[in-house]
Design a protein around this motif. Structure first.
Motif, PDB file in Angstrom:
ATOM      1  N   UNK A  28      36.217 -13.332  -0.346  1.00 17.22           N
ATOM      2  CA  UNK A  28      36.551 -14.756  -0.488  1.00 17.22           C
ATOM      3  C   UNK A  28      36.061 -15.606   0.667  1.00 17.22           C
ATOM      4  N   UNK A  29      36.114 -15.048   1.876  1.00 17.31           N
ATOM      5  CA  UNK A  29      35.856 -15.919   3.018  1.00 17.31           C
ATOM      6  C   UNK A  29      34.675 -15.503   3.876  1.00 17.31           C
ATOM      7  N   UNK A  30      34.078 -14.384   3.533  1.00 17.93           N
ATOM      8  CA  UNK A  30      32.969 -13.923   4.354  1.00 17.93           C
ATOM      9  C   UNK A  30      33.460 -13.194   5.587  1.00 17.93           C
ATOM     10  N   UNK A  31      32.539 -12.515   6.235  1.00 24.25           N
ATOM     11  CA  UNK A  31      32.895 -11.717   7.401  1.00 24.25           C
ATOM     12  C   UNK A  31      33.373 -12.592   8.558  1.00 24.25           C
ATOM     13  N   UNK A  32      32.860 -13.790   8.660  1.00 26.66           N
ATOM     14  CA  UNK A  32      33.144 -14.608   9.835  1.00 26.66           C
ATOM     15  C   UNK A  32      34.625 -14.941   9.949  1.00 26.66           C
ATOM     16  N   UNK A  33      35.181 -15.294   8.820  1.00 24.14           N
ATOM     17  CA  UNK A  33      36.551 -15.748   8.854  1.00 24.14           C
ATOM     18  C   UNK A  33      37.527 -14.627   8.549  1.00 24.14           C
ATOM     19  N   UNK A  34      37.019 -13.415   8.539  1.00 21.94           N
ATOM     20  CA  UNK A  34      37.903 -12.275   8.312  1.00 21.94           C
ATOM     21  C   UNK A  34      38.615 -11.958   9.624  1.00 21.94           C
ATOM     22  N   UNK A  35      39.925 -11.970   9.614  1.00 26.13           N
ATOM     23  CA  UNK A  35      40.634 -11.638  10.846  1.00 26.13           C
ATOM     24  C   UNK A  35      41.959 -10.948  10.554  1.00 26.13           C
ATOM     25  N   UNK A  36      42.416 -10.262  11.559  1.00 35.03           N
ATOM     26  CA  UNK A  36      43.558  -9.378  11.373  1.00 35.03           C
ATOM     27  C   UNK A  36      44.856 -10.123  11.094  1.00 35.03           C
ATOM     28  N   UNK A  46      53.418  -6.980   9.764  1.00 36.21           N
ATOM     29  CA  UNK A  46      53.077  -7.526  11.077  1.00 36.21           C
ATOM     30  C   UNK A  46      51.704  -7.026  11.508  1.00 36.21           C
ATOM     31  N   UNK A  47      51.079  -7.783  12.372  1.00 37.92           N
ATOM     32  CA  UNK A  47      49.750  -7.337  12.834  1.00 37.92           C
ATOM     33  C   UNK A  47      49.864  -5.980  13.518  1.00 37.92           C
ATOM     34  N   UNK A  48      50.954  -5.784  14.227  1.00 35.25           N
ATOM     35  CA  UNK A  48      51.112  -4.523  14.946  1.00 35.25           C
ATOM     36  C   UNK A  48      51.021  -3.345  13.982  1.00 35.25           C
ATOM     37  N   UNK A  49      51.620  -3.498  12.847  1.00 36.22           N
ATOM     38  CA  UNK A  49      51.551  -2.417  11.862  1.00 36.22           C
ATOM     39  C   UNK A  49      50.101  -2.148  11.477  1.00 36.22           C
ATOM     40  N   UNK A  50      49.366  -3.214  11.298  1.00 38.28           N
ATOM     41  CA  UNK A  50      47.943  -3.034  10.997  1.00 38.28           C
ATOM     42  C   UNK A  50      47.264  -2.200  12.077  1.00 38.28           C
ATOM     43  N   UNK A  51      47.609  -2.511  13.306  1.00 38.30           N
ATOM     44  CA  UNK A  51      46.974  -1.783  14.409  1.00 38.30           C
ATOM     45  C   UNK A  51      47.359  -0.308  14.419  1.00 38.30           C
ATOM     46  N   UNK A  52      48.472   0.036  13.763  1.00 39.20           N
ATOM     47  CA  UNK A  52      48.820   1.450  13.682  1.00 39.20           C
ATOM     48  C   UNK A  52      47.887   2.170  12.712  1.00 39.20           C
ATOM     49  N   UNK A  53      47.331   1.427  11.791  1.00 39.62           N
ATOM     50  CA  UNK A  53      46.468   2.050  10.801  1.00 39.62           C
ATOM     51  C   UNK A  53      44.990   1.971  11.164  1.00 39.62           C
ATOM     52  N   UNK A  54      44.638   0.908  11.828  1.00 38.98           N
ATOM     53  CA  UNK A  54      43.239   0.743  12.223  1.00 38.98           C
ATOM     54  C   UNK A  54      43.167   0.241  13.645  1.00 38.98           C
ATOM     55  N   UNK A  55      42.144   0.694  14.335  1.00 41.09           N
ATOM     56  CA  UNK A  55      42.061   0.389  15.753  1.00 41.09           C
ATOM     57  C   UNK A  55      41.884  -1.110  16.005  1.00 41.09           C
ATOM     58  N   UNK A  56      41.048  -1.741  15.223  1.00 41.72           N
ATOM     59  CA  UNK A  56      40.848  -3.189  15.343  1.00 41.72           C
ATOM     60  C   UNK A  56      40.117  -3.684  14.112  1.00 41.72           C
TER      61      UNK A  56
END
Lengths: 214, 214, 214, 214
Positions: A28-36, A46-56
DNA sequence: AATGAATGAGGGTTCATTCAT
DNA sequence: TATGAATGAACCCTCATTCAT
């Protein structure tokens, strides 16, 4: 009780959910606007949970790319090797494009990754996903062309290697183009593009038979 | 007094300097890491000044794209229309690729813009720069093919429109691919790619003559 | 109008204000809890503004350290070189400690930096601030001791180099200790510590005269 | 059944393992970058488990400090009290520094804790670990000096208390300095430092004998 | 007793953009 | 016209800590 395995399974499922959401966001938004952060919001975690699954966030993109490449592996079963090599070539070409049309969003993702990663410093040996994908089929086509040559079905003047480079190059370019098209534009043009893929096949056959000169 | 004109001229020059710097930055770092503050630093002016010349970073990208499209306009003078249409076609094709190789960085920019702008909400009528560029030559080729057909130089079975769509489509795809290659890879492959462009031309001619079947 | 210079002046003043606030914060909370956000809050400006003046929090700490080292440079004027070298040595020692007591907070900062930086990877050639400071006076003392030796004021058995290393080492250790003391504890002990500094001087004189043995 | 005792033993062992890992981490990265998550990862246990053993990261540091202080208790056995007090003083001094060099990492930890805890709000009666450590030996030295004075081995003009404060102060300062040195620098300078510790001893003896004046 | 999951809080940093001169 | 100063918004990421099993 096999708790560990159970957790691992849940974990895998979760990873997949995250990748699904990431895929949608990128489309939908392209790589540029993709953010965690936005991704976390979308998944309602929460973002923290995301970080438990992926490094960044780059790790997510790479995992997504990998997942696509795995799912997308050209299945070569079903191509009975005793048929006429050129018929097989045609079948293969058509199967390839059928796949592309059916999974255009994956192609889009690969094309977006490619453009995004273009200027990032990357390990030298790493190739663009497209070329990884392309080389997976190259081997198959190589044997096909050699066989065709041994059966005198294609022009003597053709070097298998050159021919493959040429054919793969044009195909990858055309497929990338399909991936990068605007969704609306694609819908409007879908039939035309399919026809052009078929025309391209004809061209390749012509090329193989004649060596490119009349 | 035409002080106004004088100032306007200065202003244009400034705009151009900015676009030059933007071009370099984008080529080096990609659209993602292109940002106004760094651009200002590079130009050794304040960001505020930049804002006097361009509304925002997207505006700069668009202006740059426009400038490329203007400069890049295929010059059709020099193609004497009384030559053999197919020869002209070949000449034109070769001139096109010569231009691409000579100005690859512009092609790269257009390709990067295209991927970048893909998901931005844009005025509906606006097309991708590549297609703008392509349509500029389409008209010329169209007359060429019609003439060729009237002279029985190409197969009856060919619809001029279809043929053009096909040829232009493949060409744009191939050219975009050339633009998106990374610089090192391009240098290594340059000769091969030129050869493939020539092969492509041969095939197009063959296609036009035979209608795609042997 | 010399606008640039004016701005530069304001800028310097601002930098100093920031360093002052940083100093207070570090003295109150130690290096660990020193951070840019809190500093900005304390100064009632945005963090971004801070970033305009300093690259990051480490940059602030280093600038502060540098400022201390500059201000703290041991002034050697006032030590008339024709006096008795051992008297001069005593004067110098006393002046040094007078300075330490008067500017104990600076000493504290240097000691805190030193402990903080201990495990940070740092450019190899960089020395701890204390040693930078110490070596600034070493040269002066060196000439003093040589002179004393030539006048037979100090023991033959003493190697100037060794003596200096020893004296400087103990002094730096003692000064660091003074810096790291708790403020309350320091206030309670101040007089005792001053007496001990004087005792240390006696010890050094004893050492120089006797070579450390009876 | 004394299951409870058994479990308690296990628990103690676990606590020790944790403290060992913490010690290594702190020595490598300093107090600043010491954190519970990394510690848990290093021990291959969950953070939650860590919390079962220690309240928080400061609690770990304090427990570690305590463990060091206990292990480090200066063993005064072996100093036969009927020898010459000054000889005993020398022996003790040498034993002290031998211990410091042998267990420098513990000294380092105490020094790091000291700087780290400097600004933390702490129970008023609590002293820096170094002073706790120092006072443990003070009592022993006190009796020694008194004995020496009664035997007329040291100058009349010396107040035992003052002398002790002075000697302990310099020693603690020097030992802290040894602890805070960075490992490489320490290795290079080790022999010099040992020599200086011996010089210091000589000076202390001289000081005791002469009262600080020649 | 041990652990996987999840998160609030908060620090670090960058960017686009506005204001006042 | 040009610029120094300043900042809101938003992103990246880490840490300590709690909950449920």
């Amino acid at each position: 009780m096999d708790k560990t395995a159970y957790f691992e399974q849940i974990r895998q499922k979760r990873r997949n959910d995250i990748l699904d959401a990431a895929r949608d966001m990128i489309l939908q938004q392209g790589m540029n606007d993709f953010n965690i952060q936005q991704l976390a919001r979308k998944l309602d975690i929460s973002t923290v949970t995301l970080y438990k699954y992926f490094k960044n966030s780059e790790d997510i993109a790479l995992a997504l790319q990998e997942r696509i490449l795995e799912t997308q592996k050209p299945s070569l079963s079903g191509f009975a090797s005793d048929d006429n090599p050129l018929t097989l070539f045609s079948d293969f070409h058509r199967a390839l494009y059928r796949n592309v049309f059916k999974n255009r969003e994956r192609v889009t993702l690969l094309a977006l990754f490619e453009a995004y990663l273009r200027n990032k410093p990357r390990p030298a040996e790493e190739q663009s996903a497209f070329w990884t994908y392309a080389s997976q089929m190259r081997h198959f086509l190589e044997r096909l062309l050699e066989k065709a040559q041994s059966q005198n079905l294609i022009s003597d003047s053709i070097s298998t290697d050159d021919a493959l480079d040429f054919i793969m190059g044009i195909n990858v370019a055309f497929i990338r183009q399909i991936g990068l098209m605007d969704d609306e534009h694609f819908k409007l043009e879908e039939e035309n593009i399919k026809r052009r893929a078929e025309q391209l096949l004809n061209l390749f056959i012509l090329y193989l038979k004649t060596g490119g000169t009349v």
